[in-house]
Scaffold this motif. Structure first.
Motif, PDB file in Angstrom:
ATOM      1  N   ALA A 249      29.663 -94.276 -70.434  1.00 25.78           N
ATOM      2  CA  ALA A 249      28.295 -93.988 -70.900  1.00 25.78           C
ATOM      3  C   ALA A 249      27.812 -95.134 -71.781  1.00 25.78           C
ATOM      4  CB  ALA A 249      28.261 -92.669 -71.670  1.00 25.78           C
ATOM      5  N   ALA A 250      28.703 -95.618 -72.654  1.00 25.48           N
ATOM      6  CA  ALA A 250      28.335 -96.720 -73.556  1.00 25.48           C
ATOM      7  C   ALA A 250      28.044 -97.993 -72.755  1.00 25.48           C
ATOM      8  CB  ALA A 250      29.456 -96.967 -74.569  1.00 25.48           C
ATOM      9  N   ALA A 251      28.835 -98.235 -71.705  1.00 23.84           N
ATOM     10  CA  ALA A 251      28.635 -99.448 -70.895  1.00 23.84           C
ATOM     11  C   ALA A 251      27.308 -99.385 -70.145  1.00 23.84           C
ATOM     12  CB  ALA A 251      29.795 -99.612 -69.914  1.00 23.84           C
TER      13      ALA A 251
ATOM     14  N   ALA B 271      34.896 -88.258 -82.431  1.00 24.89           N
ATOM     15  CA  ALA B 271      33.934 -89.086 -83.169  1.00 24.89           C
ATOM     16  C   ALA B 271      34.446 -90.520 -83.235  1.00 24.89           C
ATOM     17  CB  ALA B 271      33.731 -88.520 -84.576  1.00 24.89           C
ATOM     18  N   GLU B 272      35.742 -90.682 -83.516  1.00 25.73           N
ATOM     19  CA  GLU B 272      36.320 -92.032 -83.600  1.00 25.73           C
ATOM     20  C   GLU B 272      36.283 -92.721 -82.238  1.00 25.73           C
ATOM     21  OE1 GLU B 272      39.219 -91.568 -87.471  1.00 25.73           O
ATOM     22  OE2 GLU B 272      40.048 -91.099 -85.496  1.00 25.73           O
ATOM     23  N   GLU B 273      36.521 -91.942 -81.189  1.00 18.11           N
ATOM     24  CA  GLU B 273      36.477 -92.508 -79.825  1.00 18.11           C
ATOM     25  C   GLU B 273      35.069 -93.062 -79.544  1.00 18.11           C
ATOM     26  OE1 GLU B 273      36.684 -89.591 -76.658  1.00 18.11           O
ATOM     27  OE2 GLU B 273      37.637 -91.015 -75.305  1.00 18.11           O
ATOM     28  N   ALA B 274      34.034 -92.299 -79.917  1.00 16.47           N
ATOM     29  CA  ALA B 274      32.650 -92.742 -79.677  1.00 16.47           C
ATOM     30  C   ALA B 274      32.316 -93.957 -80.545  1.00 16.47           C
ATOM     31  CB  ALA B 274      31.682 -91.598 -79.961  1.00 16.47           C
TER      32      ALA B 274
ATOM     33  N   LYS C 131      34.343 -96.247 -81.596  1.00 12.38           N
ATOM     34  CA  LYS C 131      35.007 -97.431 -81.028  1.00 12.38           C
ATOM     35  C   LYS C 131      34.353 -97.871 -79.724  1.00 12.38           C
ATOM     36  CE  LYS C 131      39.388 -96.491 -83.258  1.00 12.38           C
ATOM     37  NZ  LYS C 131      40.572 -95.642 -83.161  1.00 12.38           N
ATOM     38  N   ALA C 132      33.725 -96.926 -79.015  1.00 16.02           N
ATOM     39  CA  ALA C 132      33.071 -97.271 -77.739  1.00 16.02           C
ATOM     40  C   ALA C 132      31.717 -97.939 -77.960  1.00 16.02           C
ATOM     41  CB  ALA C 132      32.905 -96.009 -76.888  1.00 16.02           C
ATOM     42  N   GLY C 133      31.221 -97.938 -79.207  1.00 14.12           N
ATOM     43  CA  GLY C 133      29.974 -98.659 -79.487  1.00 14.12           C
ATOM     44  C   GLY C 133      28.727 -97.798 -79.565  1.00 14.12           C
ATOM     45  N   PHE C 134      28.873 -96.480 -79.806  1.00 15.01           N
ATOM     46  CA  PHE C 134      27.699 -95.616 -79.938  1.00 15.01           C
ATOM     47  C   PHE C 134      26.893 -96.009 -81.184  1.00 15.01           C
ATOM     48  CE2 PHE C 134      28.179 -91.787 -77.036  1.00 15.01           C
ATOM     49  CZ  PHE C 134      29.144 -92.363 -76.242  1.00 15.01           C
TER      50      PHE C 134
ATOM     51  N   ILE D  89      34.965 -97.657 -89.160  1.00 11.86           N
ATOM     52  CA  ILE D  89      35.042 -98.335 -87.850  1.00 11.86           C
ATOM     53  C   ILE D  89      33.831 -99.251 -87.665  1.00 11.86           C
ATOM     54  CG2 ILE D  89      34.985 -97.968 -85.330  1.00 11.86           C
ATOM     55  CD1 ILE D  89      36.541 -95.311 -85.913  1.00 11.86           C
ATOM     56  N   ASN D  90      32.644 -98.723 -87.998  1.00 11.32           N
ATOM     57  CA  ASN D  90      31.418 -99.520 -87.877  1.00 11.32           C
ATOM     58  C   ASN D  90      30.369 -98.971 -88.861  1.00 11.32           C
ATOM     59  OD1 ASN D  90      29.025-100.722 -87.224  1.00 11.32           O
ATOM     60  ND2 ASN D  90      29.104-100.266 -85.037  1.00 11.32           N
ATOM     61  N   PRO D  91      30.137 -99.680 -89.963  1.00 11.47           N
ATOM     62  CA  PRO D  91      29.236 -99.167 -91.001  1.00 11.47           C
ATOM     63  C   PRO D  91      27.792 -98.976 -90.544  1.00 11.47           C
ATOM     64  CG  PRO D  91      30.246-101.270 -91.662  1.00 11.47           C
ATOM     65  CD  PRO D  91      30.721-100.981 -90.279  1.00 11.47           C
TER      66      PRO D  91
END
Ligand code: G3H
Ligand code: ZN
Length: 288
Positions: A60-62, A88-91, A93-96, A125-127
């Protein structure tokens, strides 16, 4: 290109809202993108845990990244109604771009503690990912329902909203303000509508002072949408209406050509039907 936070700040300033539309296949995503492109507005697309299980989280992210990279189209991806830290961590890391950590099914203290933990984990993971938290119960499924889900009724108070935001540090709040996930059959028939508590939305916004999302948008009175956006709603979620349009579009395409088997000839019927719904909601949310 603007970030999601900048898009939301801009919408808030202009008293309009960004439409959030769920998808679980390429036909619906294509319809959302075509409608937003034609209307020239940024759009949020979302995948719930169920929708992600079908599509694939990274896939989905790609898909969304490839659409965004094409001419810098402002499309943002939300991990809708995420109930566990692992998902949540999976999303993240996938770039949501946004993650809705939904622990609203838990007692208050646990919802606060779990959401706080999720905000910290996601931001580490991503602020720049926006984290949304939910309070109050508004049902769980974007389906056609026989009756109102049990347990609904208690609406969010401004004080609850203030405490929740302060304790969890969420960027976005999803309150219960008369909204409900899914559509009653009477709503599908057009004889009933969801009605929102507008003064409550304004009071919650003043107390919480963060972006606010209206979930369960399908079947809502148009005037209430406009008033809710003026009162402080910046994101509106629509799902059931799109699923209904997808199914009806598919049925009509098959009825027109009962022997058709080529998906790329059948599915444009679903795309067109979903696109019309998305466009009408986008036009309403962006009218000042
Ligand atoms: O997160 C999804 C939405 O809140 C959709 O609600 O199916 O009632 O439009 P809806
Ligand atoms: Zn929702």
């Amino acid at each position: 290109m603007q970030t999601l936070r900048e898009v939301l700040e801009d919408a808030e300033r202009r008293h309009i809202a960004v439409g959030h539309f769920n998808f679980s296949d390429l036909a619906a995503l294509k319809a959302i993108v075509e409608a937003a492109r034609e209307a020239r507005v940024p759009v949020l697309v979302g995948v719930s845990e169920g929708e992600r299980a079908f599509l694939g989280t990274r896939q989905a992210a790609a898909l969304v990244a490839s659409l965004r990279n094409e001419n810098g189209f402002p499309i943002f991806l939300n991990a809708d109604h995420t109930h566990s830290l692992a998902k949540a961590e999976e999303a993240a890391k996938a770039g949501f771009d946004e993650i809705i950590f939904d622990a609203s099914f838990l007692p208050w203290e646990e919802n606060v503690a779990e959401t706080r933990r999720a905000v910290e984990a996601i931001k580490s993971i991503n602020p720049s990912i926006l984290v949304e938290g939910e309070i109050g119960y508004i049902g769980t499924s974007s389906e056609i329902l026989d009756k109102t889900p049990e347990g609904m009724g208690a609406l969010t108070t401004p004080e609850e909203a203030r405490q929740f935001v302060e304790a969890t540090r969420v960027d976005v709040l999803a309150p219960a303000v008369g909204n409900m996930h899914g559509m009653l059959k009477t709503m599908v028939e057009g004889v009933a509508e969801k009605r929102l508590d507008i003064p409550r939305i304004a009071a919650i916004k003043a107390a919480a002072r963060v972006f606010m999302t209206l979930h369960g948008g399908s079947g809502t009175n148009d005037g209430d949408f406009t008033r809710a956006i003026k009162a402080g709603i910046t994101i509106v979620h629509i799902n059931t209406e799109l699923r209904l349009a997808w199914r009806r579009g598919l049925e009509s395409a098959l009825a027109r050509d009962p022997d058709a088997v080529a998906p790329y000839k059948i599915l444009p019927g679903a795309v067109e039907a979903v696109k019309q719904v998305v466009r009408s909601r986008i036009d309403l949310f962006n009218s000042q």
